[in-house]
Every structure is written in structure tokens, then in C-alpha cells.
Design an enzyme around this catalytic site. Structure first.
Site, PDB file in Angstrom:
ATOM      1  N   LEU A 182       5.200  -3.313   0.014  1.00 37.10           N
ATOM      2  CA  LEU A 182       5.179  -1.898   0.373  1.00 37.10           C
ATOM      3  C   LEU A 182       5.600  -1.598   1.810  1.00 37.10           C
ATOM      4  CD1 LEU A 182       4.350   0.750  -1.081  1.00 37.10           C
ATOM      5  CD2 LEU A 182       2.355   0.724   0.397  1.00 37.10           C
TER       6      LEU A 182
ATOM      7  N   HIS B 109       6.656   3.521  -6.104  1.00 36.83           N
ATOM      8  CA  HIS B 109       6.662   3.979  -4.721  1.00 36.83           C
ATOM      9  C   HIS B 109       8.104   3.956  -4.258  1.00 36.83           C
ATOM     10  CE1 HIS B 109       5.797   4.261  -0.461  1.00 36.83           C
ATOM     11  NE2 HIS B 109       4.528   4.466  -0.728  1.00 36.83           N
TER      12      HIS B 109
ATOM     13  N   ARG C 272       6.008  11.407  -4.515  1.00 32.88           N
ATOM     14  CA  ARG C 272       6.670  10.110  -4.656  1.00 32.88           C
ATOM     15  C   ARG C 272       7.651  10.019  -5.811  1.00 32.88           C
ATOM     16  NH1 ARG C 272       1.398   6.428  -3.178  1.00 32.88           N
ATOM     17  NH2 ARG C 272       1.635   6.774  -0.950  1.00 32.88           N
TER      18      ARG C 272
ATOM     19  N   GLU D   3       4.261   5.033   3.333  1.00 29.71           N
ATOM     20  CA  GLU D   3       4.786   6.396   3.396  1.00 29.71           C
ATOM     21  C   GLU D   3       4.588   6.996   4.785  1.00 29.71           C
ATOM     22  OE1 GLU D   3       3.784   8.642  -0.063  1.00 29.71           O
ATOM     23  OE2 GLU D   3       3.722  10.528   1.031  1.00 29.71           O
TER      24      GLU D   3
ATOM     25  N   GLN E   4       3.409   4.859 -11.221  1.00 26.55           N
ATOM     26  CA  GLN E   4       4.041   5.337  -9.989  1.00 26.55           C
ATOM     27  C   GLN E   4       4.917   4.259  -9.364  1.00 26.55           C
ATOM     28  OE1 GLN E   4       1.765   6.290  -6.100  1.00 26.55           O
ATOM     29  NE2 GLN E   4       2.402   8.264  -6.928  1.00 26.55           N
TER      30      GLN E   4
ATOM     31  N   HIS F 292       3.948   0.559  -8.109  1.00 27.11           N
ATOM     32  CA  HIS F 292       2.925   0.660  -7.096  1.00 27.11           C
ATOM     33  C   HIS F 292       1.538   0.978  -7.643  1.00 27.11           C
ATOM     34  CE1 HIS F 292       1.327   1.318  -3.138  1.00 27.11           C
ATOM     35  NE2 HIS F 292       1.077   2.595  -3.344  1.00 27.11           N
TER      36      HIS F 292
ATOM     37  N   ARG G 225       0.253  10.505  -8.679  1.00 25.21           N
ATOM     38  CA  ARG G 225      -0.787  10.538  -7.651  1.00 25.21           C
ATOM     39  C   ARG G 225      -0.175  10.833  -6.286  1.00 25.21           C
ATOM     40  NH1 ARG G 225      -2.706   6.827  -3.727  1.00 25.21           N
ATOM     41  NH2 ARG G 225      -1.222   5.267  -4.438  1.00 25.21           N
TER      42      ARG G 225
ATOM     43  N   PHE H  92       1.245  13.438   4.793  1.00 26.13           N
ATOM     44  CA  PHE H  92       1.703  12.590   3.689  1.00 26.13           C
ATOM     45  C   PHE H  92       2.355  13.490   2.648  1.00 26.13           C
ATOM     46  CE2 PHE H  92       0.451   8.165   2.152  1.00 26.13           C
ATOM     47  CZ  PHE H  92       0.667   7.573   3.369  1.00 26.13           C
TER      48      PHE H  92
HETATM   49  P1  FAD Z   1      -8.785  -2.745  -6.069  1.00 29.24           P
HETATM   50  O1  FAD Z   1      -8.965  -2.496  -4.633  1.00 29.24           O
HETATM   51  O2  FAD Z   1      -7.438  -3.059  -6.577  1.00 29.24           O
HETATM   52  O3  FAD Z   1      -9.805  -3.886  -6.440  1.00 29.24           O
HETATM   53  C1  FAD Z   1      -9.879  -4.432  -7.724  1.00 29.24           C
HETATM   54  C2  FAD Z   1     -10.961  -5.472  -7.746  1.00 29.24           C
HETATM   55  O4  FAD Z   1     -11.157  -5.898  -9.079  1.00 29.24           O
HETATM   56  C3  FAD Z   1     -10.665  -6.734  -6.957  1.00 29.24           C
HETATM   57  O5  FAD Z   1     -11.848  -7.131  -6.307  1.00 29.24           O
HETATM   58  C4  FAD Z   1     -10.313  -7.762  -8.037  1.00 29.24           C
HETATM   59  O6  FAD Z   1     -10.577  -9.079  -7.648  1.00 29.24           O
HETATM   60  C5  FAD Z   1     -11.214  -7.308  -9.137  1.00 29.24           C
HETATM   61  N1  FAD Z   1     -10.851  -7.704 -10.487  1.00 29.24           N
HETATM   62  C6  FAD Z   1      -9.751  -7.381 -11.203  1.00 29.24           C
HETATM   63  N2  FAD Z   1      -9.822  -7.919 -12.419  1.00 29.24           N
HETATM   64  C7  FAD Z   1     -11.001  -8.583 -12.491  1.00 29.24           C
HETATM   65  C8  FAD Z   1     -11.651  -9.348 -13.490  1.00 29.24           C
HETATM   66  N3  FAD Z   1     -11.112  -9.540 -14.693  1.00 29.24           N
HETATM   67  N4  FAD Z   1     -12.851  -9.903 -13.209  1.00 29.24           N
HETATM   68  C9  FAD Z   1     -13.431  -9.739 -11.984  1.00 29.24           C
HETATM   69  N5  FAD Z   1     -12.860  -9.023 -11.005  1.00 29.24           N
HETATM   70  C10 FAD Z   1     -11.661  -8.454 -11.271  1.00 29.24           C
HETATM   71  N6  FAD Z   1      -3.960   4.471  -1.657  1.00 29.24           N
HETATM   72  C11 FAD Z   1      -4.294   5.431  -0.763  1.00 29.24           C
HETATM   73  O7  FAD Z   1      -5.036   6.355  -1.082  1.00 29.24           O
HETATM   74  N7  FAD Z   1      -3.814   5.397   0.519  1.00 29.24           N
HETATM   75  C12 FAD Z   1      -2.998   4.400   0.944  1.00 29.24           C
HETATM   76  O8  FAD Z   1      -2.624   4.383   2.093  1.00 29.24           O
HETATM   77  C13 FAD Z   1      -2.624   3.359   0.016  1.00 29.24           C
HETATM   78  N8  FAD Z   1      -1.802   2.328   0.384  1.00 29.24           N
HETATM   79  C14 FAD Z   1      -1.543   1.307  -0.499  1.00 29.24           C
HETATM   80  C15 FAD Z   1      -0.790   0.198  -0.103  1.00 29.24           C
HETATM   81  C16 FAD Z   1      -0.543  -0.883  -0.969  1.00 29.24           C
HETATM   82  C17 FAD Z   1       0.280  -2.048  -0.513  1.00 29.24           C
HETATM   83  C18 FAD Z   1      -1.057  -0.834  -2.284  1.00 29.24           C
HETATM   84  C19 FAD Z   1      -0.803  -1.954  -3.256  1.00 29.24           C
HETATM   85  C20 FAD Z   1      -1.803   0.265  -2.696  1.00 29.24           C
HETATM   86  C21 FAD Z   1      -2.046   1.339  -1.813  1.00 29.24           C
HETATM   87  N9  FAD Z   1      -2.822   2.441  -2.208  1.00 29.24           N
HETATM   88  C22 FAD Z   1      -3.143   3.427  -1.298  1.00 29.24           C
HETATM   89  C23 FAD Z   1      -3.447   2.465  -3.511  1.00 29.24           C
HETATM   90  C24 FAD Z   1      -4.880   1.982  -3.389  1.00 29.24           C
HETATM   91  O9  FAD Z   1      -4.969   0.980  -2.414  1.00 29.24           O
HETATM   92  C25 FAD Z   1      -5.387   1.400  -4.677  1.00 29.24           C
HETATM   93  O10 FAD Z   1      -5.114   2.257  -5.724  1.00 29.24           O
HETATM   94  C26 FAD Z   1      -6.882   1.226  -4.590  1.00 29.24           C
HETATM   95  O11 FAD Z   1      -7.199   0.432  -3.478  1.00 29.24           O
HETATM   96  C27 FAD Z   1      -7.473   0.628  -5.820  1.00 29.24           C
HETATM   97  O12 FAD Z   1      -8.829   0.402  -5.566  1.00 29.24           O
HETATM   98  P2  FAD Z   1      -9.803  -0.100  -6.673  1.00 29.24           P
HETATM   99  O13 FAD Z   1     -11.129  -0.197  -6.038  1.00 29.24           O
HETATM  100  O14 FAD Z   1      -9.630   0.703  -7.891  1.00 29.24           O
HETATM  101  O15 FAD Z   1      -9.257  -1.554  -7.010  1.00 29.24           O
END
Ligand code: FAD
Length: 601
Positions: free
Chosen positions: A251, A237, A310, A254, A235, A376, A411, A121
Site C-alpha cells: 500500500l 485501493h 477509492r 491515501e 475495494q 485492499h 468504504r 481523505f
Molecule cells: P485485522 O486487524 O485484520 O486482524 C485480524 C485478526 O484476526 C488478526 O489478529 C489475525 O491473526 C486474526 N485471525 C484471522 N484468522 C484467524 C483464525 N482463523 N484464527 C485465529 N485468528 C485469526 N483503515 C482505516 O480506517 N484507515 C487506514 O489508514 C487504513 N490503512 C490501511 C493500510 C493497509 C496497508 C491495510 C492492509 C489496511 C488499511 N486499512 C485502513 C484497513 C484496516 O486496517 C483494516 O480493515 C482493519 O485493520 C481490519 O481490522 P480487523 O480488526 O477487522 O482485523
């Protein structure tokens, strides 16, 4: 309407992505009564959308890899603005967290020798991403979710937190929210709250993020008195779909480039060789021959420029499109068809194959994809203590994308999933320990509940005001046009004026109908968060007069180490409680033994 539904726990985790689930598991294991609250269905978080993989220096492909190299890559990728201690802990602990996922049942792709496979990556010196095809997030969330449910953690699904509550002495006492379905309110009393709400992408028009990512955790923390850092760093993407319009921003992983895909302009030129910055010259191939050899022989060749971090790739694509060398739908070409055989492509990138086939009627094994930058990820977030993820508010922890510091100004791909696991665990343990040590628990007061109700119901009191959808659309357009990949003082100032206007109008928003499943009302509540987060981004972006990582100023194109290399911008709620203020803060000093990793550059 009778009394409000009330619950009590030791630790409440807001968000059920990887960060929230991992934190909850850790808190539970440490003996805390733990609940998870999430805005949508369990399992439907951003984490599930993650495609590429989890970065961890396990050394399965390259024995030379170790935490020091990962730490160095991460700091360099973030242009040295990362909190060094977070980057260190992350690099050191990520391998254990991946192995633990495997113990809990995750099925990773394997190497020929039966080890967890690792893929290349951008910005990572060695193949480092543990993966499951291009559906890594799905496997990760499946595993964590199963574990969380198995051990008996309570989950409040489709429940949105709108306020953090405090007792009379100002101590955090729990959360206030509503059930999406009924619109009824609920409180959960808990001395410790872990915010794990993910990103802010929905403030931008073109984004890979889904409807939930309205910066709720960022805004909740601000309003509770915590600080945000790195907010100017968003960021973009490099590769999002540009066509058809209904999926613009979606998306394109990558991994397409990691697995051999290259970028070409309308003249058929592989243009990334024209955009190798001095900072990365020594480690980037300068001929196509060397770049192509690298996939098979990484020891004797340097990486292809398509795999620069990125921010570099997104800017290069942006420049090519601007110079009139874009594709018919305003993107650029990403070509793996002419580079790898169809079987390889379908096996390594099954989701991408289907995504393009179904949504754009493009067969990526036969023709190039049209792609362009998409909002992203937000590097900026809640400022936390690196070891415990405690914010500046006692009892309030933050992990995952809604926290700040770990990724500095940019990132690296794959470093988010590992971040969720490493700091999720730490936060859960710290929150549980904090609660165990409490002599007296803060209680939820009626007054704080009434304030929560009152502010949630305000949009129903107004008649004839703006509709929240109109305000959201204008905000997304503003952020896209004026606070996007390339920024100038003039445009950022304009953006701030518009955001201020939108804030005024948002105070007078009206929503129709009742509290039962009412998306207009939900959006009205989300918008307050989107507006204050957007203001934070625009203010910090205006103040930082240099270009670095995810922040590019057309009027200050250079990276200015002297003036800006040693400080962060910190955002706090202003005195009126309606906007934010900015302050500069020195970066934490890296210990000398870690500095040695950067001496040769
Ligand atoms: P999230 O997984 O975003 O979860 C947030 C949670 O909070 C959800 O359950 C939501 O319902 C809840 N929530 C939000 N607001 C509230 C509220 N007010 N009250 C109650 N619940 C709430 N990163 C990598 O390292 N490798 C990858 O290959 C990669 N691919 C990606 C592909 C895509 C399409 C995207 C969008 C992102 C990608 N990323 C990747 C980034 C990574 O997926 C995210 O940064 C990461 O999953 C965020 O995780 P998190 O647990 O912080 O939040």
C-alpha cells in the site's frame, strides 16, 4: 495422542486486530471471562498496518463537521447500500471512541490549538481523520493491546481457529483450533464467539493484505449457518506499489493525496479531471487552480478529483493504464515531490518516504512514485444486527472487516479504524450480556471435536494430490484476472468454473511432513476458506448486473438504482455444505428524518 487441550471462557474473540481487541476489552469490562485467539503474534494484525487515520467527526479542524455530515459522506461513499443504522451509529459514536483511545494513552498528532489533529481523505467533506503521522494503526494497536493485557485478558497467540463448534441442540459451544508451532489441537468452550478475523485479500494476486487474510471468519460463519452480504464489493485501493515485483501491491497511503499528491499519466497530464462522475460533480473542483486552492481554503473551493472515493480513482487509473498512458512498470505516477517541500513530506509521510527509499530506491521528495490499484479491503462480510453485531447464529458475533453492511458498496478511507472501535465495543458488550443471561451453557461434545480433528487432518491422508501452494497460486491468478476491478459475465462465469475445479482438487490436496510447524498444512486449511469466500464473491458479482462502488461490470456500466439500488445479495452455505447459494434481500428502510440528508441530490 492423549486428550486435547481444553479451555473455558464466557466470550472468545477470534482475531486480535482493532476490532477483536476492542471487543475483548468491552466483554471483559462487562464482567465476562474473555480470551482472544489470534493466528499470528499479538500486535501483528492488519490494523497495525493502517496508515492514514481514524475517521471521526470531532470538528477539531472544521467546526461545521458533525455526525450528520459524516453519516451522509459514508452513505454516499457506499452508494447508499450501507446499512443506514450502522452508518448512523458509526458516525455518532466514532468521536467518543477516539477520545477514549486518547484516555488510554494514544498520542495523536495535534492541531496548533492542542486538539487532536484531523487530516483530509477521499470522500470525507471535512478533514476528519485523527492520525499519528502515517502510523496511526500502530498507535491504535499499541494502545488497545496494552489495555487488554493490563486488564488481564488471556491471549492465545499463534493459534488458528479452524472450526466453530456446536452442541447437540445446535447451539454454539466454542471454537476448535491448532497451535501453529506444535500443530496440536485446542478447544475453547464458550457460549459466545466474536469473529474479528479481518479480510480476504490473499485470494487475489496483487494485494495490500498480508498472509493471514484468507477470509477465515467469513468461512467459519458460513459453515456455522450465518449469512454474508455485500460480497461482490471488494475495494481495490488506487495506489499500491507496482515495482519492484517482490512488493507489488504494497500500500501507498491515501494520505499522499490528502496531503497534496496528484496523479499523472505518462504524458504528464493530471488526468483525474477527466473522470469526475456526475454523482460527485457538485462537490469536486473542475480546474487545477480550484483544486490546489482547496488545500488552504476548503470553504470557498471544491475538493481535488484525486480525492474522489477509492472506487472512482482506481477505475480512472485502470483506464489510463489500459489506454497506454501508464508508467514503465505498468502503473501511473503519483507525484508529491513537485508539490510539497522535502521537509513537509518527510514529516507527514515518514513511512512512505522509507518504504520507497528502501524497497524501490525512489526518493519521494525528489521524484514521482509509480503506483497502481491493489486489492485492499472487502466491504462484504457476515450479516449482523447493527446494534449488537449478532449474526443470524445465536451466540455468534462479528466485527471489523469480516462483518458486512456498514460500508455498503465502497468504504471510505479512515472509516475502518473507527468501525473497529465502535462496533468492537458494541459486540463485546452484547456478547457478555448474552452469556450473563444464559440459564444453561452449551457444552463442547466429543463428537464435534472429532469432526474438527478429522477435517483438519484430512490433507495428511491423501497421497499424490495437488500441493496447496499450486492451488493457492491458481486461485489468486483467477481472482485477479477474472474477478478484479473490471468484470464481465463471461469472465465471472469462467472464474466460477475454475473455482469449482480448484475446489475439487482441494479435496484431494496432500501435504508433506508432520504437524509441527508445517506451513503447507496451514495453507491447506486456509485454502478451504479462501475457496468458499472466492466463490461467494464471484457468484454475487455475476448476479449484480450493474456497476456500483467496488463492483464494476463492463457489460453493465451504469448504476441501476431502479433495479439494484434497494437490495442486497445474501450468501449462504448450500445444502450439501460444499458451496454457496445467493438470495436477494431488500435493504432496511431508512427513517424519514435521515432521508432528508440526501434530498438535495
Ligand atoms: P485485522 O486487524 O485484520 O486482524 C485480524 C485478526 O484476526 C488478526 O489478529 C489475525 O491473526 C486474526 N485471525 C484471522 N484468522 C484467524 C483464525 N482463523 N484464527 C485465529 N485468528 C485469526 N483503515 C482505516 O480506517 N484507515 C487506514 O489508514 C487504513 N490503512 C490501511 C493500510 C493497509 C496497508 C491495510 C492492509 C489496511 C488499511 N486499512 C485502513 C484497513 C484496516 O486496517 C483494516 O480493515 C482493519 O485493520 C481490519 O481490522 P480487523 O480488526 O477487522 O482485523
Amino acid at each position: 495422542e492423549g486428550g486435547i487441550e481444553r479451555h473455558q471462557y464466557d466470550v472468545v474473540v477470534v482475531g486480535a486486530g482493532g476490532a477483536g481487541l476492542r471487543a475483548a476489552i468491552a466483554a471483559h469490562e462487562a464482567g465476562a471471562e474473555t480470551a482472544i485467539v489470534c493466528k499470528s503474534l499479538l500486535g501483528k494484525a492488519h490494523t497495525v498496518m493502517a496508515e492514514g487515520g481514524i475517521a471521526a467527526a470531532m470538528g477539531n479542524r472544521w467546526p461545521e463537521d458533525n455526525w450528520e455530515v459524516h453519516f451522509r459522506d459514508t452513505m454516499r461513499g457506499g452508494k447508499m447500500l450501507n446499512h443506514w443504522r450502522m452508518a448512523q451509529l458509526h458516525a455518532q459514536e466514532a468521536p467518543e471512541r477516539v477520545m477514549e483511545l486518547e484516555d488510554w494513552g494514544a498520542l495523536f498528532d495535534r492541531t496548533e490549538d492542542g486538539l487532536i489533529s484531523q487530516r483530509d481523505f477521499g470522500g470525507h467533506k471535512y478533514a476528519r481523520l485523527a492520525h499519528v503521522g502515517d502510523r496511526t494503526g500502530l498507535e491504535m494497536i499499541r494502545t488497545l493491546q496494552q489495555r487488554a493485557v493490563q486488564v488481564g485478558i488471556d491471549v492465545f497467540m499463534e493459534c488458528t481457529v479452524t472450526d466453530l463448534l456446536k452442541d447437540d441442540a445446535g447451539a454454539l459451544s466454542g471454537v476448535f483450533g491448532y497451535w501453529r508451532e506444535t500443530g496440536r489441537f485446542v478447544t475453547i468452550e464458550a457460549p459466545a464467539v466474536v469473529l474479528a478475523t479481518g479480510g480476504i485479500g490473499k485470494s487475489f494476486k496483487v494485494t495490500s493484505n498480508s498472509w493471514e487474510y484468507t477470509g477465515d471468519g467469513h468461512a467459519l460463519a458460513l459453515r456455522a449457518g450465518a449469512s454474508l452480504i455485500n460480497m461482490e464489493f471488494v475495494q481495490f485501493h488506487p495506489t499500491g506499489m507496482v515495482w519492484p515485483p517482490s512488493v507489488k501491491g504494497l500500500l501507498v497511503t491515501e494520505s499522499v493525496r490528502g496531503d497534496g499528491g496528484i496523479l499523472k499519466n505518462s504524458e504528464g497530464k493530471r488526468f483525474m479531471f477527466d473522470y469526475i462522475p456526475d454523482f460527485f460533480k457538485a462537490e469536486t473542483a473542475d480546474t487545477e487552480e480550484e483544486a490546489d486552492r482547496w488545500y488552504d481554503d476548503k470553504k470557498n473551493n471544491r475538493r481535488p478529483p484525486e480525492l474522489l472515493p477509492r472506487d472512482e480513482v482506481a477505475r480512472a487509473i485502470n483506464s489510463e493504464i489500459k489506454a497506454g498512458r501508464g508508467s514503465p512498470h505498468g502503473g501511473i505516477y503519483l507525484d508529491i515531490a513537485s508539490r510539497r517541500d522535502p521537509d513537509f513530506i518527510r514529516k507527514r509521510l515518514p513511512s512512505m518516504y522509507h518504504q520507497f527509499k528502501e524497497l524501490a530506491d525512489v526518493d519521494i521528495t525528489q521524484e514521482p512514485m509509480e503506483i497502481g490499484p491493489t486489492c485492499h479491503y472487502v466491504m462484504g462480510g457476515i450479516e449482523v444486527d447493527p446494534d449488537t453485531e449478532l449474526s443470524s447464529v445465536t451466540g455468534l458475533y462479528a466485527v471489523g472487516e469480516c462483518s458486512g453492511g456498514m460500508h455498503g458498496s465502497n468504504r471510505l478511507g479512515g472509516n475502518s479504524l473507527s468501525d473497529l472501535l465502535v462496533f468492537g465495543r458494541r459486540a463485546g458488550e452484547a456478547a457478555a450480556a448474552y452469556v450473563t443471561g444464559l440459564a444453561q451453557r452449551p457444552v463442547i461434545t466429543d463428537e464435534s471435536v472429532r469432526a474438527g480433528e478429522w477435517s483438519a487432518l484430512t490433507p495428511f491422508q491423501v497421497e499424490g494430490g495437488d500441493n496447496p501452494y499450486t492451488i493457492q497460486q491458481e486461485l489468486q491468478q483467477t481472482m485477479n484476472d477474472l474477478v478484479g476491478i473490471i468484470r464481465t459475465a463471461e469472465e465471472l462465469e469462467q472464474a466460477l468454473v475454475r473455482i469449482e475445479e480448484l475446489k475439487q482438487r482441494a479435496q484431494q490436496m496432500s501435504v508433506e511432513g508432520h504437524r509441527q510447524y508445517n506451513p503447507g498444512w496451514h495453507l491447506a486449511l486456509d485454502l478451504r476458506n479462501m475457496l468458499i469466500v472466492s466463490e461467494s464473491i464471484a457468484k454475487a458479482a455475476l448476479a449484480r448486473q450493474e456497476s456500483r462502488g467496488g463492483h464494476t461490470r463492463d457489460d453493465f456500466p451504469a448504476t441501476d438504482h431502479e433495479a439494484w439500488g434497494h437490495k442486497n445479495l445474501v450468501v449462504r452455505l448450500d445444502e450439501a455444505g460444499t458451496g454457496v447459494t445467493l438470495a436477494e434481500q431488500a435493504l432496511p428502510e431508512m427513517p424519514d428524518e435521515l432521508k432528508t440528508y440526501f434530498e438535495e441530490t
